[in-house]
Design a protein around this motif. Structure first.
Motif, PDB file in Angstrom:
ATOM      1  N   TRP A 533       0.807  -1.050  -0.043  1.00  0.00           N
ATOM      2  CA  TRP A 533      -0.073   0.155  -0.078  1.00  0.00           C
ATOM      3  C   TRP A 533       0.667   1.238   0.024  1.00  0.00           C
ATOM      4  O   TRP A 533       1.769   1.266   0.825  1.00  0.00           O
ATOM      5  CB  TRP A 533      -0.873   0.051   1.177  1.00  0.00           C
ATOM      6  CG  TRP A 533      -2.073  -1.234   1.482  1.00  0.00           C
ATOM      7  CD1 TRP A 533      -1.627  -2.473   1.742  1.00  0.00           C
ATOM      8  CD2 TRP A 533      -3.110  -1.404   0.649  1.00  0.00           C
ATOM      9  NE1 TRP A 533      -2.558  -3.265   1.862  1.00  0.00           N
ATOM     10  CE2 TRP A 533      -3.751  -2.369   0.959  1.00  0.00           C
ATOM     11  CE3 TRP A 533      -3.901  -0.317  -0.042  1.00  0.00           C
ATOM     12  CZ2 TRP A 533      -4.819  -2.898   0.659  1.00  0.00           C
ATOM     13  CZ3 TRP A 533      -5.242  -0.811  -0.441  1.00  0.00           C
ATOM     14  CH2 TRP A 533      -5.623  -1.669  -0.224  1.00  0.00           C
ATOM     15  N   VAL A 534       0.485   2.184  -0.944  1.00  0.00           N
ATOM     16  CA  VAL A 534       1.155   3.317  -0.924  1.00  0.00           C
ATOM     17  C   VAL A 534       0.142   4.596  -0.778  1.00  0.00           C
ATOM     18  O   VAL A 534      -1.015   4.385  -1.095  1.00  0.00           O
ATOM     19  CB  VAL A 534       2.104   3.631  -2.209  1.00  0.00           C
ATOM     20  CG1 VAL A 534       2.916   2.777  -2.400  1.00  0.00           C
ATOM     21  CG2 VAL A 534       1.211   3.484  -3.298  1.00  0.00           C
ATOM     22  N   LEU A 535       0.504   5.708  -0.157  1.00  0.00           N
ATOM     23  CA  LEU A 535      -0.408   6.706   0.010  1.00  0.00           C
ATOM     24  C   LEU A 535      -0.405   7.746  -1.355  1.00  0.00           C
ATOM     25  O   LEU A 535       0.598   8.022  -1.925  1.00  0.00           O
ATOM     26  CB  LEU A 535       0.292   7.581   1.209  1.00  0.00           C
ATOM     27  CG  LEU A 535      -0.642   8.984   1.244  1.00  0.00           C
ATOM     28  CD1 LEU A 535      -2.177   8.570   2.016  1.00  0.00           C
ATOM     29  CD2 LEU A 535       0.043   9.753   2.405  1.00  0.00           C
ATOM     30  N   SER A 536      -1.568   7.636  -2.050  1.00  0.00           N
ATOM     31  CA  SER A 536      -1.686   8.168  -3.160  1.00  0.00           C
ATOM     32  C   SER A 536      -2.441   9.716  -3.164  1.00  0.00           C
ATOM     33  O   SER A 536      -2.450  10.538  -4.117  1.00  0.00           O
ATOM     34  CB  SER A 536      -2.685   7.119  -4.334  1.00  0.00           C
ATOM     35  OG  SER A 536      -3.922   7.231  -3.723  1.00  0.00           O
ATOM     36  N   ARG A 537      -3.300  10.173  -2.040  1.00  0.00           N
ATOM     37  CA  ARG A 537      -3.936  11.301  -2.259  1.00  0.00           C
ATOM     38  C   ARG A 537      -4.095  11.502  -0.621  1.00  0.00           C
ATOM     39  O   ARG A 537      -4.606  10.903   0.364  1.00  0.00           O
ATOM     40  CB  ARG A 537      -5.409  11.097  -2.996  1.00  0.00           C
ATOM     41  CG  ARG A 537      -6.269  12.290  -2.953  1.00  0.00           C
ATOM     42  CD  ARG A 537      -7.291  12.280  -4.075  1.00  0.00           C
ATOM     43  NE  ARG A 537      -7.021  12.278  -5.341  1.00  0.00           N
ATOM     44  CZ  ARG A 537      -7.824  12.078  -6.251  1.00  0.00           C
ATOM     45  NH1 ARG A 537      -8.934  12.068  -6.056  1.00  0.00           N
ATOM     46  NH2 ARG A 537      -7.272  12.144  -7.544  1.00  0.00           N
ATOM     47  N   ILE A 538      -4.098  12.960  -0.422  1.00  0.00           N
ATOM     48  CA  ILE A 538      -4.685  13.711   0.578  1.00  0.00           C
ATOM     49  C   ILE A 538      -5.546  14.747   0.241  1.00  0.00           C
ATOM     50  O   ILE A 538      -5.253  15.466  -0.353  1.00  0.00           O
ATOM     51  CB  ILE A 538      -3.542  14.293   1.456  1.00  0.00           C
ATOM     52  CG1 ILE A 538      -2.377  13.160   1.885  1.00  0.00           C
ATOM     53  CG2 ILE A 538      -3.913  15.166   2.617  1.00  0.00           C
ATOM     54  CD1 ILE A 538      -1.464  13.492   2.443  1.00  0.00           C
ATOM     55  N   GLU A 539      -6.703  14.573   0.642  1.00  0.00           N
ATOM     56  CA  GLU A 539      -7.825  15.768   0.649  1.00  0.00           C
ATOM     57  C   GLU A 539      -8.351  16.226   1.853  1.00  0.00           C
ATOM     58  O   GLU A 539      -8.449  15.588   2.792  1.00  0.00           O
ATOM     59  CB  GLU A 539      -9.014  14.973  -0.179  1.00  0.00           C
ATOM     60  CG  GLU A 539      -8.470  14.497  -1.428  1.00  0.00           C
ATOM     61  CD  GLU A 539      -9.740  13.424  -2.248  1.00  0.00           C
ATOM     62  OE1 GLU A 539     -10.687  13.982  -2.827  1.00  0.00           O
ATOM     63  OE2 GLU A 539      -9.672  12.142  -2.030  1.00  0.00           O
ATOM     64  N   GLN A 540      -8.762  17.437   1.792  1.00  0.00           N
ATOM     65  CA  GLN A 540      -9.063  18.268   2.851  1.00  0.00           C
ATOM     66  C   GLN A 540     -10.565  17.998   3.217  1.00  0.00           C
ATOM     67  O   GLN A 540     -11.317  18.052   2.376  1.00  0.00           O
ATOM     68  CB  GLN A 540      -8.888  19.944   2.647  1.00  0.00           C
ATOM     69  CG  GLN A 540      -7.247  20.244   2.388  1.00  0.00           C
ATOM     70  CD  GLN A 540      -6.404  19.543   3.364  1.00  0.00           C
ATOM     71  OE1 GLN A 540      -6.452  19.954   4.640  1.00  0.00           O
ATOM     72  NE2 GLN A 540      -5.397  18.719   2.972  1.00  0.00           N
ATOM     73  N   ASP A 541     -10.783  17.956   4.481  1.00  0.00           N
ATOM     74  CA  ASP A 541     -12.028  17.716   5.095  1.00  0.00           C
ATOM     75  C   ASP A 541     -13.304  18.656   4.611  1.00  0.00           C
ATOM     76  O   ASP A 541     -14.150  18.412   4.568  1.00  0.00           O
ATOM     77  CB  ASP A 541     -12.021  17.348   6.630  1.00  0.00           C
ATOM     78  CG  ASP A 541     -11.361  18.434   7.257  1.00  0.00           C
ATOM     79  OD1 ASP A 541     -11.152  19.671   6.729  1.00  0.00           O
ATOM     80  OD2 ASP A 541     -11.017  18.080   8.544  1.00  0.00           O
ATOM     81  N   GLU A 542     -12.691  20.025   4.687  1.00  0.00           N
ATOM     82  CA  GLU A 542     -13.724  20.982   4.227  1.00  0.00           C
ATOM     83  C   GLU A 542     -14.263  21.189   2.705  1.00  0.00           C
ATOM     84  O   GLU A 542     -14.967  21.640   2.408  1.00  0.00           O
ATOM     85  CB  GLU A 542     -13.072  22.488   4.693  1.00  0.00           C
ATOM     86  CG  GLU A 542     -12.117  23.142   3.586  1.00  0.00           C
ATOM     87  CD  GLU A 542     -10.759  22.799   4.084  1.00  0.00           C
ATOM     88  OE1 GLU A 542      -9.869  23.588   3.751  1.00  0.00           O
ATOM     89  OE2 GLU A 542     -10.612  21.688   4.804  1.00  0.00           O
ATOM     90  N   SER A 543     -13.639  20.393   1.972  1.00  0.00           N
ATOM     91  CA  SER A 543     -14.054  20.453   0.487  1.00  0.00           C
ATOM     92  C   SER A 543     -14.126  18.715   0.009  1.00  0.00           C
ATOM     93  O   SER A 543     -13.955  18.744  -1.359  1.00  0.00           O
ATOM     94  CB  SER A 543     -12.980  21.162  -0.213  1.00  0.00           C
ATOM     95  OG  SER A 543     -11.540  20.479   0.078  1.00  0.00           O
ATOM     96  N   TYR A 544     -13.612  17.681   0.482  1.00  0.00           N
ATOM     97  CA  TYR A 544     -13.821  16.310   0.195  1.00  0.00           C
ATOM     98  C   TYR A 544     -15.232  16.276  -0.304  1.00  0.00           C
ATOM     99  O   TYR A 544     -16.187  16.767   0.421  1.00  0.00           O
ATOM    100  CB  TYR A 544     -13.440  15.385   1.377  1.00  0.00           C
ATOM    101  CG  TYR A 544     -13.714  13.913   0.983  1.00  0.00           C
ATOM    102  CD1 TYR A 544     -12.626  13.301   0.021  1.00  0.00           C
ATOM    103  CD2 TYR A 544     -14.801  13.189   1.570  1.00  0.00           C
ATOM    104  CE1 TYR A 544     -13.023  12.149   0.054  1.00  0.00           C
ATOM    105  CE2 TYR A 544     -14.841  12.100   1.232  1.00  0.00           C
ATOM    106  CZ  TYR A 544     -13.808  11.265   0.425  1.00  0.00           C
ATOM    107  OH  TYR A 544     -14.056  10.000  -0.037  1.00  0.00           O
ATOM    108  N   GLN A 545     -15.255  15.498  -1.488  1.00  0.00           N
ATOM    109  CA  GLN A 545     -16.657  15.454  -1.980  1.00  0.00           C
ATOM    110  C   GLN A 545     -17.274  13.936  -1.951  1.00  0.00           C
ATOM    111  O   GLN A 545     -18.141  13.682  -2.331  1.00  0.00           O
ATOM    112  CB  GLN A 545     -16.695  15.842  -3.434  1.00  0.00           C
ATOM    113  CG  GLN A 545     -16.386  17.340  -3.626  1.00  0.00           C
ATOM    114  CD  GLN A 545     -16.666  17.693  -5.043  1.00  0.00           C
ATOM    115  OE1 GLN A 545     -16.469  16.852  -6.113  1.00  0.00           O
ATOM    116  NE2 GLN A 545     -16.696  19.112  -5.243  1.00  0.00           N
ATOM    117  N   GLY A 546     -16.389  13.172  -1.267  1.00  0.00           N
ATOM    118  CA  GLY A 546     -16.791  11.666  -1.225  1.00  0.00           C
ATOM    119  C   GLY A 546     -16.684  10.845  -2.454  1.00  0.00           C
ATOM    120  O   GLY A 546     -16.167  11.288  -3.484  1.00  0.00           O
TER     121      GLY A 546
END
Length: 546
Positions: A533-546
């Protein structure tokens, strides 16, 4: 823990009403830069004057790493890069009507506290620590219409029925992971090719209209340091059995630097791109999807001149073979130089987690295929990457993170590491720790498994000058709590316990990975999830769209 956070947010409300002020400039590795910002005036040092107070009018306000100023306007995005916090606003006062004003303020505070308490109670109910024990299979959740991203992933599932009544997928090899890798890379390559007027070298993926729109942005001598901070799905059309054409509209938010006559200018941009392809087109496998070759015959890129491949003599920008950009619309374009300091409070941490109702069901299926990929093992892998990231970030030695990050995420973070180094600054997080994890989404396609977790964490967070060690942002004593959505990625069919050791997952030798992502011992490429497993993305909670 929740009670203390409520108190902190209560204080933040007081701050927003002009009763207090908080320290400047906080950043952190991996997340926090929204690629949004503002052009409102502020002092060059990045600090507010004593007569101003923090603006808390927008739950989406943020500052850009390329902003010469900051704003509290309602703008939002997510990113794979570090966040830099900024705020602006002015305190207000009244010479009369003090009693009425005080009553209004008190009412606002009371309503704010009630809202916070209700939000905390809701968050407490949903934040099960799924990763401490293997999950039990819940009853199948009700099906619902998925997001636009999920809708596009349907290319691998929906299609006309065959003669035996079975459904024939439009594109059984379609991978949403590879598609997103492709559009990130295409955006960067296209803007780099705009420098020196070389757009014809990518004519296999650009229509005449798209090229004309890109020319309107100018043709500098060079475009470099293209960093895509956010890609948002705006619309998806044509994913159906009767469709002849699939259309996807994407909004990009990015930064890049243009060089003309020896002078460099950094820009923040927001652009909407429309991509199309025939519904009957078939996706290329990973080894080809990440390479820009003739979409028809696979000849090297230099064989593609304009819209035609000289090797197979085929016009290739029709959408018959691959995605083609049919329209580029410039939505925002602002000059923004590097700014690594600023102030604002964390946004989105109290928002409820956006959870795919089928996430647990898909995680159970993944764990059925690989019993060693337990929730606890995934948690340990993520915590291992998290702590390695804090050390590499503070030391500004990002090469050590190469084995654990996807290509796009690694390059984005490397850009910011270099920006700090060039500015003579160092951002430090002390006592960084994950306080909770919440399962948000699980994606499975022909090539990859991806698990998205909402990561709740806390740390001291401050920035110092190399020259004298003086704190120029953040606080050495006040911890910052935050949350982000992190996505772990692994090749479909790969099995085995996720590693927490610094060893090559292919040959077991001590980790030694070159910048191309290959082990220097066995030459295996270990950064694409082919082994672990590699980390591929970090998204901010105030704009994460699911």
């Amino acid at each position: 823990m929740r009670g203390s956070r409520s108190v902190l947010l209560f204080v933040a409300l007081l701050v927003g009403l002009g009763f207090a002020s908080l320290p400047d400039s906080e950043a952190r590795p991996g997340g926090g830069n929204s690629y949004r910002g503002s052009s409102s005036s502020r002092s060059s040092s990045g600090s507010r004057s004593s007569s101003t107070s923090r603006s808390s009018s927008s739950s989406r306000s943020s500052s850009s790493s390329f902003g010469s100023s900051s704003s509290s306007s309602s703008r939002s995005s997510y990113s794979s890069g570090p966040r830099y916090y900024g705020s602006s606003g002015s305190s207000s006062s009244s010479s009369d009507g003090g009693g009425t004003f005080g009553s209004i303020c008190l009412l606002i505070i009371v309503l704010g506290v009630v809202a916070i308490v209700l939000t905390n109670l809701r968050a407490d109910l949903e934040q099960e620590d799924w990763s401490t024990v293997a999950p039990q299979a819940p009853p199948p959740p009700p099906r619902r219409q998925g997001s636009l991203r999920t809708k596009l992933a349907g290319l691998a599932r929906v299609g006309p029925k065959g003669s035996d009544g079975s459904t024939q997928p439009l594109d059984p090899e379609f991978s949403i992971v590879l598609f997103e890798d492709f559009v990130y890379s295409l955006f960067a390559r296209v803007h780099e090719a705009r420098g020196g007027d070389r757009l014809d070298t990518l004519g296999g993926w650009l229509s005449d209209g798209a090229i004309a729109s890109l020319h309107e942005l100018g043709t500098p001598d060079a475009v470099k340091a293209v960093v895509v901070g956010a890609v948002t799905y705006e619309s998806v059309e044509g994913v159906s059995a009767s469709s002849q054409r699939v259309r996807v509209a994407l909004r990009f938010e990015a930064n890049y630097t243009e060089v003309s006559s020896g002078s460099a200018q950094s820009w923040y941009v927001a652009e909407e791109w429309r991509l199309e392809r025939d519904a009957s087109a078939k996706s290329r496998p990973p080894e080809d999807a990440r390479a820009f070759k003739c979409p028809s015959c696979g000849a090297p890129l230099e064989n593609v001149h304009g819209h035609r491949c000289s090797y197979c003599d085929t016009v290739v920008n029709t959408g018959e073979f691959d995605w083609v950009v049919t329209r580029v619309s410039s939505l925002e374009r602002e000059r923004r130089g590097p700014q690594l300091t600023g102030t604002t409070e964390e946004e989105g941490t109290e928002l409820p987690t956006l959870k795919d109702p089928r996430a647990q069901e898909r995680l159970n299926a993944l764990q059925h295929d690989d019993p060693e990929a337990t929730s606890l093992a995934l948690r340990k892998r993520l915590e291992f990457i998290f702590h390695e990231m804090q050390t590499a970030w503070a030391a500004r030695e990002w090469k050590g993170m190469r084995p654990f990050l996807s290509d796009n995420l690694f390059q984005t973070q490397l850009y910011w590491i270099n920006a700090y180094r060039q500015a003579g600054l160092r951002n430090i997080t002390e006592n960084a720790r994950i306080t909770n994890l919440v399962l948000a989404r699980v994606t499975r396609d022909a090539y990859y498994d991806a698990v998205t977790l909402r990561v709740f964490a806390s740390s001291l967070d401050y920035t110092v000058r190399d020259a004298d060690g003086q704190v120029v942002g953040g606080s050495r004593s006040r911890e910052r709590a935050y949350s982000e959505y992190w996505t772990l990625l692994r090749g479909r069919g790969v099995q085995g316990r996720p590693s927490t050791e610094k060893k090559c997952p292919s040959c077991g030798a001590p980790l030694s990975i070159n910048m191309a992502g290959h082990c220097t011992h066995c030459q295996a490429r270990v950064t694409s999830g082919e082994f672990d497993w590699v980390l591929s993305r970090i998204e901010q909670d105030e704009s994460y769209q699911g």
